[in-house]
Design an enzyme around this catalytic site. Structure first.
Site, PDB file in Angstrom:
ATOM      1  N   CYS A   6       6.829  -5.424  -4.180  1.00 36.59           N
ATOM      2  CA  CYS A   6       7.511  -6.615  -4.697  1.00 36.59           C
ATOM      3  C   CYS A   6       6.767  -7.874  -4.249  1.00 36.59           C
ATOM      4  O   CYS A   6       6.622  -8.835  -5.021  1.00 36.59           O
ATOM      5  CB  CYS A   6       8.958  -6.667  -4.216  1.00 36.59           C
ATOM      6  SG  CYS A   6      10.086  -5.600  -5.142  1.00 36.59           S
ATOM      7  N   THR A  92       4.671   7.099  -0.110  1.00 35.58           N
ATOM      8  CA  THR A  92       4.791   6.280   1.100  1.00 35.58           C
ATOM      9  C   THR A  92       5.326   4.883   0.813  1.00 35.58           C
ATOM     10  O   THR A  92       5.828   4.207   1.709  1.00 35.58           O
ATOM     11  CB  THR A  92       3.436   6.149   1.824  1.00 35.58           C
ATOM     12  OG1 THR A  92       2.487   5.566   0.926  1.00 35.58           O
ATOM     13  CG2 THR A  92       2.934   7.500   2.309  1.00 35.58           C
ATOM     14  N   HIS A  97       5.270   3.537  -8.732  1.00 30.26           N
ATOM     15  CA  HIS A  97       3.897   3.157  -9.075  1.00 30.26           C
ATOM     16  C   HIS A  97       3.134   4.376  -9.545  1.00 30.26           C
ATOM     17  O   HIS A  97       3.383   5.491  -9.096  1.00 30.26           O
ATOM     18  CB  HIS A  97       3.173   2.520  -7.880  1.00 30.26           C
ATOM     19  CG  HIS A  97       3.162   3.379  -6.655  1.00 30.26           C
ATOM     20  ND1 HIS A  97       4.249   3.465  -5.812  1.00 30.26           N
ATOM     21  CD2 HIS A  97       2.219   4.201  -6.148  1.00 30.26           C
ATOM     22  CE1 HIS A  97       3.974   4.299  -4.827  1.00 30.26           C
ATOM     23  NE2 HIS A  97       2.745   4.772  -5.011  1.00 30.26           N
TER      24      HIS A  97
END
Ligand code: AMP
Ligand code: ZN
Length: 107
Positions: A6, A92, A97
């Protein structure tokens, strides 16, 4: 929320951006494991691709299309598109993504 992706999508943290679209940005992985290793990250926060697929399929399609565009820009054709989903799968960073990797970079 203390989310590193973010902070990158909002510009608060730096990254080496390679492309962007309406719903996603693409930047180099900080620890590349292939000659081409780019992360494609939706601008909105979902913790993983499963949540993204259910909640926002239009954004997921945009992430995949941007990944294909990155592969066309940076590699000669063959590439992998991978979503690690869950700790045991190696995830992780818990902001969805896609990894775009290729062993054949454009020279
Ligand atoms: P995953 O293990 O699938 O959650 O992937 C997270 C990826 O984010 C790893 O390949 C890391 O090298 C990469 N990464 C972590 N922090 C950064 C950062 N600040 N900029 C670019 N890539 C990062
Ligand atoms: Zn996030």
């Amino acid at each position: 929320m203390d989310c590193i992706f973010c902070k990158i999508t909002s510009g608060e943290l730096p990254a080496t951006f390679v492309a962007e679209s309406k719903h996603a940005v693409a930047f180099n992985d900080i620890h590349p494991r292939q000659p081409v290793h780019v992360l494609v990250v939706p601008r909105v926060h979902y913790s993983d691709v499963a949540e993204l697929a259910v909640s926002d399929p239009e954004v997921l399609a945009d992430v995949i299309q941007l990944g294909v565009r990155v592969s066309e820009l940076l590699s000669t054709g063959s590439f992998r598109l991978q979503f690690n989903t869950g700790v045991e799968a190696g995830q992780t960073v818990f902001h969805a993504h896609a990894h775009i990797t290729s062993t054949t970079p454009r020279s």
